[in-house]
Scaffold this motif. Structure first.
Motif, PDB file in Angstrom:
ATOM      1  N   LYS B  77       0.836  -1.195   0.000  1.00  0.00           N
ATOM      2  CA  LYS B  77       0.000   0.000   0.000  1.00  0.00           C
ATOM      3  C   LYS B  77       0.878   1.255   0.000  1.00  0.00           C
ATOM      4  O   LYS B  77       0.539   2.268  -0.595  1.00  0.00           O
ATOM      5  N   PRO B  81       1.793   3.378  -4.836  1.00  0.00           N
ATOM      6  CA  PRO B  81       1.548   4.722  -5.389  1.00  0.00           C
ATOM      7  C   PRO B  81       2.771   5.302  -6.098  1.00  0.00           C
ATOM      8  O   PRO B  81       2.649   6.036  -7.066  1.00  0.00           O
ATOM      9  N   ASP B  84       3.252   4.880 -10.023  1.00  0.00           N
ATOM     10  CA  ASP B  84       2.503   5.614 -11.037  1.00  0.00           C
ATOM     11  C   ASP B  84       3.311   6.743 -11.656  1.00  0.00           C
ATOM     12  O   ASP B  84       3.672   6.718 -12.814  1.00  0.00           O
TER      13      ASP B  84
END
Lengths: 189, 189
Positions: B77, B81, B84
């Motif tokens: 988690k 991110p 990206d």
DNA sequence: TACTTAATTGACGTTTTGTTAATTAATTGA
DNA sequence: TCAATTAATTAACAAAACGTCAATTAAGTA
């Protein structure tokens, strides 16, 4: 320390221990973690009795330890001689090391789940790496990097190779390892 | 797939599961392999009863699996991110990855004996390595080497780091990893 | 062949497992 | 705040696995 070979061992003992070790390999090969390993299952597979198992081993851990010792003693016996007069670039320890593992692929693959086995294999790799550092007079970049980094990195590659059915030849893997560390002097004209 | 957060969980359940997980960590920390882990010992350490354990887990394997899931879900988690818009060289996934592990040192050290845990951590590292390959347009030597070699080699270094009490800072380790693969562009003028 | 030692048999008490029914305690929401 | 709900405890159970042992059978040795 080592056993006196003059006191011969009863052939029944040799046979029995071999059968338990084979049973161990056989069960791990088809299970890996599932149906948990019990002394009864080992005895069934070995076609011996539970009591006979306890005649030779204290418990399953003990069997594992004995097997780890045997397998790694054979390995080190093969590569340690290469440490002495390792000027010969033709048969570097790492190549013999990988070749031996390759020859005993199933054994090493199965034993590799054992923690102590891995730890000791790491030790052997560290030896090889440090020997290589000393003998090859490479004062290049690799010497900036701590020895544990090189050793653990090599161990990672070898581990992956063993755990994934040794998809590369020992020679090719050795080349790749050299490539990573830029010691691949052969590849240069 | 993931639990609906609107259906609140009884606080007693949360507390109980936390206590069993803490007990697990606590026992492994002081034992590693000795006094074998039993449900009774877990219950004693957690100051709960054996029956309560079976109310939440099928067996000790089940507890381990749930913990592996939790620990690695939290880790992914945090780093996914970064995959990206990973143009920013300031916070590369490998740095966050190592930093997160470092922050949860004891947890990762104890969980690392678990086979499945290691396998999945290897998967995460493979992701990171392959992302880094794509984004940095380094068509240098590393691209000659198969991705599994780079990934397993990195995994080896990280494994050693975790198993040996993380003696280097995450930043330094990341630098060493880059050094090994010659991607240490920062170090060049 | 007689001697020695290994393996088998069958049994034993112990520990750990996984489940259950009845009871006590904590949480929640009306 | 009280009643309903759900979690945790208690105590008990059979089943599986452990580790050991004495008596017996079988294999190897001198």
């Amino acid at each position: 320390m080592s056993k006196n070979k003059r006191e011969k061992v009863d052939p029944r003992v040799i046979r029995t221990k071999r059968m338990f070790k084979d049973a161990f390999i056989s069960l791990l090969q088809e299970n890996k973690d599932q149906n948990k390993l019990t002394v009864q299952r080992l005895a069934d597979r070995a076609e011996l009795t539970r009591a006979t198992f306890y005649l030779h081993y204290h418990d399953i851990e003990d069997l594992k330890e004995q097997m780890v010792d045997e397998v790694l003693e054979e390995l080190t016996k093969k590569i340690h001689p290469l440490f002495d007069e390792n000027q010969d670039i033709d048969d570097p320890p790492i190549d013999s090391f990988l070749a031996h593992i390759y020859e005993h692929g199933v054994l090493f693959n199965v034993m590799f789940e054992n923690n102590d086995f891995r730890k000791r294999l790491f030790g052997i790799i560290t030896e090889i790496v440090s020997i290589r550092r000393e003998t090859r007079k490479v004062k290049r970049h690799t010497n900036q990097v701590p020895i544990e980094i090189i050793a653990s990195s090599t161990f990672g590659i070898v581990s992956w190779w063993i755990e994934n059915g040794m998809p590369y030849s020992p020679r090719y893997l050795a080349e790749q390892i050299n490539l990573v560390f830029r010691n691949n002097t052969n590849a240069r004209p």
